[in-house]
Design a protein around this motif. Structure first.
Motif, PDB file in Angstrom:
ATOM      1  N   ALA A 113      81.288 111.918 -52.384  1.00 59.81           N
ATOM      2  CA  ALA A 113      81.258 110.968 -51.275  1.00 59.81           C
ATOM      3  C   ALA A 113      82.512 111.033 -50.414  1.00 59.81           C
ATOM      4  CB  ALA A 113      81.061 109.555 -51.815  1.00 59.81           C
ATOM      5  N   SER A 114      83.635 111.431 -50.996  1.00 58.31           N
ATOM      6  CA  SER A 114      84.875 111.540 -50.228  1.00 58.31           C
ATOM      7  C   SER A 114      84.904 112.777 -49.350  1.00 58.31           C
ATOM      8  CB  SER A 114      86.078 111.563 -51.184  1.00 58.31           C
ATOM      9  OG  SER A 114      86.149 110.370 -51.936  1.00 58.31           O
ATOM     10  N   SER A 115      84.062 113.757 -49.660  1.00 59.71           N
ATOM     11  CA  SER A 115      84.026 115.008 -48.899  1.00 59.71           C
ATOM     12  C   SER A 115      83.396 114.785 -47.530  1.00 59.71           C
ATOM     13  CB  SER A 115      83.226 116.061 -49.671  1.00 59.71           C
ATOM     14  OG  SER A 115      83.780 116.269 -50.949  1.00 59.71           O
ATOM     15  N   VAL A 118      78.615 118.263 -47.536  1.00 61.52           N
ATOM     16  CA  VAL A 118      78.192 118.577 -48.898  1.00 61.52           C
ATOM     17  C   VAL A 118      76.906 119.397 -48.845  1.00 61.52           C
ATOM     18  CG1 VAL A 118      77.564 117.671 -51.163  1.00 61.52           C
ATOM     19  CG2 VAL A 118      79.163 116.393 -49.709  1.00 61.52           C
ATOM     20  N   VAL A 119      76.976 120.607 -49.394  1.00 60.23           N
ATOM     21  CA  VAL A 119      75.799 121.473 -49.493  1.00 60.23           C
ATOM     22  C   VAL A 119      75.357 121.475 -50.954  1.00 60.23           C
ATOM     23  CG1 VAL A 119      74.844 123.767 -49.089  1.00 60.23           C
ATOM     24  CG2 VAL A 119      76.656 122.877 -47.593  1.00 60.23           C
ATOM     25  N   CYS A 120      74.105 121.122 -51.179  1.00 61.30           N
ATOM     26  CA  CYS A 120      73.618 120.823 -52.522  1.00 61.30           C
ATOM     27  C   CYS A 120      72.391 121.669 -52.852  1.00 61.30           C
ATOM     28  CB  CYS A 120      73.250 119.337 -52.577  1.00 61.30           C
ATOM     29  SG  CYS A 120      72.567 118.763 -54.128  1.00 61.30           S
ATOM     30  N   ARG A 121      72.385 122.260 -54.041  1.00 64.76           N
ATOM     31  CA  ARG A 121      71.201 122.996 -54.492  1.00 64.76           C
ATOM     32  C   ARG A 121      70.069 122.017 -54.761  1.00 64.76           C
ATOM     33  NH1 ARG A 121      71.809 127.312 -59.332  1.00 64.76           N
ATOM     34  NH2 ARG A 121      70.506 125.878 -60.505  1.00 64.76           N
ATOM     35  N   ARG A 145      80.118 103.377 -51.002  1.00 64.75           N
ATOM     36  CA  ARG A 145      79.580 102.315 -50.149  1.00 64.75           C
ATOM     37  C   ARG A 145      79.705 102.671 -48.675  1.00 64.75           C
ATOM     38  NH1 ARG A 145      82.180  96.845 -51.678  1.00 64.75           N
ATOM     39  NH2 ARG A 145      80.627  96.071 -50.176  1.00 64.75           N
ATOM     40  N   ALA A 146      80.660 103.540 -48.351  1.00 64.80           N
ATOM     41  CA  ALA A 146      80.805 103.974 -46.957  1.00 64.80           C
ATOM     42  C   ALA A 146      79.738 104.980 -46.558  1.00 64.80           C
ATOM     43  CB  ALA A 146      82.189 104.581 -46.756  1.00 64.80           C
ATOM     44  N   ARG A 147      79.169 105.688 -47.528  1.00 62.44           N
ATOM     45  CA  ARG A 147      78.216 106.757 -47.227  1.00 62.44           C
ATOM     46  C   ARG A 147      76.764 106.334 -47.405  1.00 62.44           C
ATOM     47  NH1 ARG A 147      81.828 109.983 -44.669  1.00 62.44           N
ATOM     48  NH2 ARG A 147      83.338 110.954 -46.073  1.00 62.44           N
ATOM     49  N   LEU A 148      76.477 105.465 -48.387  1.00 63.24           N
ATOM     50  CA  LEU A 148      75.112 105.262 -48.844  1.00 63.24           C
ATOM     51  C   LEU A 148      74.392 104.129 -48.127  1.00 63.24           C
ATOM     52  CD1 LEU A 148      75.542 105.541 -52.722  1.00 63.24           C
ATOM     53  CD2 LEU A 148      74.885 107.336 -51.105  1.00 63.24           C
ATOM     54  N   HIS A 149      73.076 104.275 -48.029  1.00 66.70           N
ATOM     55  CA  HIS A 149      72.223 103.173 -47.628  1.00 66.70           C
ATOM     56  C   HIS A 149      72.367 102.069 -48.677  1.00 66.70           C
ATOM     57  CE1 HIS A 149      68.566 100.840 -47.047  1.00 66.70           C
ATOM     58  NE2 HIS A 149      68.438 101.401 -45.860  1.00 66.70           N
ATOM     59  N   PRO A 150      72.532 100.803 -48.283  1.00 67.36           N
ATOM     60  CA  PRO A 150      72.786  99.745 -49.268  1.00 67.36           C
ATOM     61  C   PRO A 150      71.725  99.625 -50.355  1.00 67.36           C
ATOM     62  CG  PRO A 150      73.276  98.954 -47.063  1.00 67.36           C
ATOM     63  CD  PRO A 150      72.637 100.300 -46.902  1.00 67.36           C
ATOM     64  N   ARG A 151      70.457  99.825 -50.044  1.00 69.32           N
ATOM     65  CA  ARG A 151      69.418  99.696 -51.063  1.00 69.32           C
ATOM     66  C   ARG A 151      69.504 100.826 -52.086  1.00 69.32           C
ATOM     67  NH1 ARG A 151      67.991  94.665 -51.795  1.00 69.32           N
ATOM     68  NH2 ARG A 151      67.077  93.688 -49.937  1.00 69.32           N
ATOM     69  N   GLY A 172      72.209 109.708 -47.710  1.00 71.39           N
ATOM     70  CA  GLY A 172      73.529 109.925 -47.140  1.00 71.39           C
ATOM     71  C   GLY A 172      74.601 110.470 -48.049  1.00 71.39           C
ATOM     72  N   LEU A 173      74.263 110.834 -49.286  1.00 72.69           N
ATOM     73  CA  LEU A 173      75.278 111.351 -50.197  1.00 72.69           C
ATOM     74  C   LEU A 173      75.608 112.810 -49.910  1.00 72.69           C
ATOM     75  CD1 LEU A 173      77.109 110.870 -52.650  1.00 72.69           C
ATOM     76  CD2 LEU A 173      75.173 111.516 -54.116  1.00 72.69           C
ATOM     77  N   VAL A 174      74.602 113.617 -49.516  1.00 72.86           N
ATOM     78  CA  VAL A 174      74.839 115.026 -49.229  1.00 72.86           C
ATOM     79  C   VAL A 174      74.393 115.337 -47.804  1.00 72.86           C
ATOM     80  CG1 VAL A 174      74.503 115.576 -51.670  1.00 72.86           C
ATOM     81  CG2 VAL A 174      72.616 115.950 -50.065  1.00 72.86           C
ATOM     82  N   THR A 175      74.871 116.475 -47.303  1.00 68.77           N
ATOM     83  CA  THR A 175      74.623 116.857 -45.918  1.00 68.77           C
ATOM     84  C   THR A 175      73.413 117.773 -45.768  1.00 68.77           C
ATOM     85  OG1 THR A 175      77.025 116.821 -45.606  1.00 68.77           O
ATOM     86  CG2 THR A 175      75.710 117.858 -43.878  1.00 68.77           C
ATOM     87  N   ALA A 176      73.264 118.710 -46.714  1.00 72.69           N
ATOM     88  CA  ALA A 176      72.204 119.709 -46.633  1.00 72.69           C
ATOM     89  C   ALA A 176      71.791 120.117 -48.033  1.00 72.69           C
ATOM     90  CB  ALA A 176      72.678 120.932 -45.854  1.00 72.69           C
TER      91      ALA A 176
END
Length: 247
Positions: A113-115, A118-121, A145-151, A172-176
């Motif tokens: 989340a600090s990055s 983020v490219v994720c397999r 909490r800054a990256r994620l949808h609250p639910r 919202g945790l990863v980019t691709a």
């Protein structure tokens, strides 16, 4: 051969920083946190760089806290070090790209989340397992909490259940997300874009994007570190961590 847990190799204005602690699946031991912080600090001072690529040498990216170590050290101090590490990632002058080829658990999600990118397999799984040990995702809550949808945050923080790359992308945790065969191409494309940018532009764009998150680390970091340490040292957490280590 070096016995370091973190290695750096530069590739055309990109510092490739590799986590290499397979014995504990890149758990956030004090030593790994210190070595990674040092590697990032050195990268931050290198004005030739356009970015940092953070990756693992083996399938698991990070298994979270080092539970063996947690039974023997002051976990408030350990939590402060993790807050500082996350802040370093967020405040580094150039973008940090994290490559995920394998599982991420608990504290490892704070690095993700600090990055910046983020490219994720597509077969990677995640879980915030703290609640099942009597803990809470305290210090990592600041970037999450800054990256994620609250639910999504509520579901993942409260249930500890695993979720996949698709959900991580959606919330919202990863980019691709890419399949195994396409990961190198996907990561290389991101790095090529960073190389094409002017360093001045990259630095100022990142500063604008992360200003509020850096402020949140400075405002809430000590409170979250103390909460984390209190929970780690509690009777229920010590019992549950010991049981987990016996399995």
């Amino acid at each position: 051969m070096s016995d370091a847990l973190v290695h750096r190799q530069d590739d055309d204005r990109i510092a490739v920083i590799t986590l290499d602690s397979p014995a504990n699946r890149n758990a956030l031991s004090r030593r790994l946190v210190a070595e990674l912080g040092q590697a990032l600090a050195e990268a931050g001072a290198d004005e030739s760089l356009h970015g940092v690529l953070l990756r693992s040498s083996h399938p698991v990216f990070c298994s979270g806290a080092d539970l063996k170590e947690a039974a023997t050290v002051d976990m408030v101090e350990s939590a402060r070090a993790i807050v500082a590490l996350q802040r370093t990632v967020t405040a580094l002058p150039v973008p940090v790209v994290t490559r995920l080829d394998g599982a991420v658990r608990a504290g490892g999600l704070g690095l993700v989340a600090s990055s910046d990118l983020v490219v994720c397999r597509d077969d990677v799984t995640f879980a915030l397992t703290e609640v099942r040990l009597g803990l809470a995702a305290a210090v990592i809550s600041i970037p999450l909490r800054a990256r994620l949808h609250p639910r999504a945050a509520s579901a993942w923080f409260l249930t500890g259940s695993a979720f996949g790359a698709g959900e991580a992308l959606e919330h919202g945790l990863v980019t691709a997300v890419a399949d195994e065969a396409s990961m190198d191409v996907a990561v290389d494309a991101v790095l090529a874009d960073l190389r094409a940018g002017a360093r001045q532009g990259l630095v100022e764009a990142k500063r604008l994007l992360n200003r509020d998150l850096v402020t949140a680390f400075d405002r809430d970091g000590e409170e979250m570190a103390r909460l984390s340490g209190l929970l780690f040292h509690s009777h229920v957490a010590q019992e549950r961590m010991a049981a987990a280590l016996r399995r």
